[in-house]
Design an enzyme around this catalytic site. Structure first.
Site, PDB file in Angstrom:
ATOM      1  N   GLU A  52      43.888  33.623  21.208  1.00 51.03           N
ATOM      2  CA  GLU A  52      42.835  32.852  20.546  1.00 51.03           C
ATOM      3  C   GLU A  52      41.984  32.217  21.627  1.00 51.03           C
ATOM      4  O   GLU A  52      42.502  31.722  22.634  1.00 51.03           O
ATOM      5  CB  GLU A  52      43.438  31.763  19.657  1.00 51.03           C
ATOM      6  CG  GLU A  52      42.414  30.794  19.082  1.00 51.03           C
ATOM      7  CD  GLU A  52      43.054  29.684  18.255  1.00 51.03           C
ATOM      8  OE1 GLU A  52      44.162  29.889  17.720  1.00 51.03           O
ATOM      9  OE2 GLU A  52      42.452  28.588  18.148  1.00 51.03           O
TER      10      GLU A  52
ATOM     11  N   GLU B 181      34.649  23.601  19.712  1.00 51.17           N
ATOM     12  CA  GLU B 181      35.617  22.883  18.895  1.00 51.17           C
ATOM     13  C   GLU B 181      35.551  21.391  19.204  1.00 51.17           C
ATOM     14  O   GLU B 181      35.324  20.976  20.338  1.00 51.17           O
ATOM     15  CB  GLU B 181      37.038  23.392  19.148  1.00 51.17           C
ATOM     16  CG  GLU B 181      38.079  22.755  18.239  1.00 51.17           C
ATOM     17  CD  GLU B 181      39.480  23.280  18.488  1.00 51.17           C
ATOM     18  OE1 GLU B 181      40.316  23.191  17.558  1.00 51.17           O
ATOM     19  OE2 GLU B 181      39.750  23.759  19.603  1.00 51.17           O
TER      20      GLU B 181
END
Length: 409
Positions: free
Chosen positions: A80, A85
């Site tokens: 990932e 974010e």
């Protein structure tokens, strides 16, 4: 070998190239109590240059957990990479990799990047999902949230090669000319914000078959878990879920406005696609698409006036669905459009009350099939207004996810 464009998420094909995820949220977000959306690309990747131009992202607001990222199957075995974010009132972007055992940031990460490395072991699991991370440098104040939006957004690029994965950010006023001209040359961009790979982590062993994800989560394992330690947010409500449920107006700007996401590969030849832009605005009940042919220089941000707007967490004026509270009637679509409007709306129905928060973890998945506009008993009614020239808007009102599921079954 130079990069060439292999796929472009832009215009009419944007929504059709993504799946609307409607499974249980693995991060335990409050995404059904106040419905939101998670998009996953239908195509998986094993390398390439990914360039995303965002004009707006969800702001630095308590309860929000937006992200633009990639991940592979059987997490974390196939990796990932979190390109964008953050949570709550954050203003610095967090860039993270999650992998199986044996992947670390380079020891000289601080010297070869502009970011601030904060954790070096990328190995992740259910008991420890921290991964290896960088914070964007303090020198760049426009990498995330409200600060990102204040400068008109910007561009993120990720170059994924067999040697490493490198990520850059530029504010709107500093996007490199080679990106605008669709002739990207990562070797000319200088040090990246973040780098994963080199001899301390072989990308081909840790990152495989990854899909693009664009989402706006609410609370969950990150924003919810740090709520009590966030002085600004914890003053607003005892828990993240309570704040999100009771403050719908706080999320009126919690949307993604996407100019394009381009994917380049080496040795790939692809005919240029029509330069169109699409606006997709959706809440738990409303989706709106706007398509317009743009000038040949449409990748120049100054010419892209109709980008794609991706879901906010339900209508700003719509109350969240919380235990023992029936949902109110969804707000209608905004009116006043001076364009050709096609409205697909559900018939009047009374949705069922939501379950308790612990069971309220499934994402919205609007997937209606329009039926005859002549029958009042059909699932959807289609109405058309007179079309003016040059552009079109498609406005789609979706019922709540529980009603959709019942109709489809």
């Amino acid at each position: 070998m130079a990069y060439s464009l292999s796929h472009s998420y832009i215009g009419d094909n944007f929504a059709s190239q993504f799946n609307w995820y409607n499974g249980v949220d693995p991060s335990r977000g409050f995404v059904h109590g106040r419905p939101s959306v998670r998009l996953e690309s239908k195509k998986a990747y094993n390398g390439g240059l990914f360039i995303a131009d965002f004009e707006h992202m969800p702001p630095s607001e308590c309860g929000l957990w937006p992200a633009y990222w990639l991940y592979g199957p059987e997490w974390p075995s196939n990796g990932e990479v979190d390109i964008i974010e953050g949570v709550n009132t954050a203003t610095r972007n967090l860039l993270t990799a999650h992998t199986s055992d044996g992947c670390y940031l380079p020891k000289d990460a601080k010297q070869i990047t502009t970011g601030d490395p904060i954790s070096f072991n990328c190995a992740s699991g259910r008991s420890n999902a921290t991964g290896c991370s960088y914070f964007a440098t303090y020198g760049d104040q426009s990498t995330y949230g409200s600060n990102f939006n204040d400068v008109g957004g910007g561009v993120y690029a990720m170059d994924w090669t067999p040697e490493d994965i490198r990520i850059w950010h530029w504010p709107r006023y500093a996007v490199p000319r080679d990106i605008i001209e669709k002739k990207p040359d990562p070797q000319s961009w200088g040090r990246p914000t973040a780098l994963f790979g080199t001899s301390s982590c072989t990308p081909n062993q840790h990152f495989r078959n990854m899909n693009l994800i664009l989402q706006t989560n609410l609370c969950g394992d990150y924003a919810g878990n740090v709520w009590s330690s966030d002085g600004a947010c914890s003053k607003l409500a005892p828990t993240c879920a309570e704040y999100v449920a009771n403050n719908p107006s706080a999320f009126k700007n919690a949307y993604w406005k996407v100019n394009y996401i381009d994917v380049y590969e080496k040795g790939h030849s692809k005919k240029a696609e029509p330069t169109t832009t699409t606006t997709l605005y959706t809440t738990s009940t409303v989706t709106e698409t706007v398509t317009q042919t743009a000038p040949s220089s449409s990748h120049n941000p100054s010419t892209r006036s109709l980008p794609l707007i991706v879901p906010g967490p339900s209508s700003p004026d719509q109350e969240a669905i919380v235990p023992d509270q029936a949902p109110i009637e969804p707000e209608p679509c905004p009116d006043g459009h001076d364009v050709w409007t096609t409205m697909i709306r559900p018939p009047a129905q009374t949705p069922s009350p939501a379950a308790a928060y612990e069971d309220d973890l499934s994402w919205e998945s609007p997937s209606p099939t329009p039926s005859s506009p002549d029958s009042e008993e059909t699932d959807f009614v289609i109405e058309n207004s007179a079309p003016p020239p040059k552009r079109a808007v498609i406005t789609i009102l979706f019922p709540l996810v529980l009603t959709i599921i019942r109709l489809l079954l």
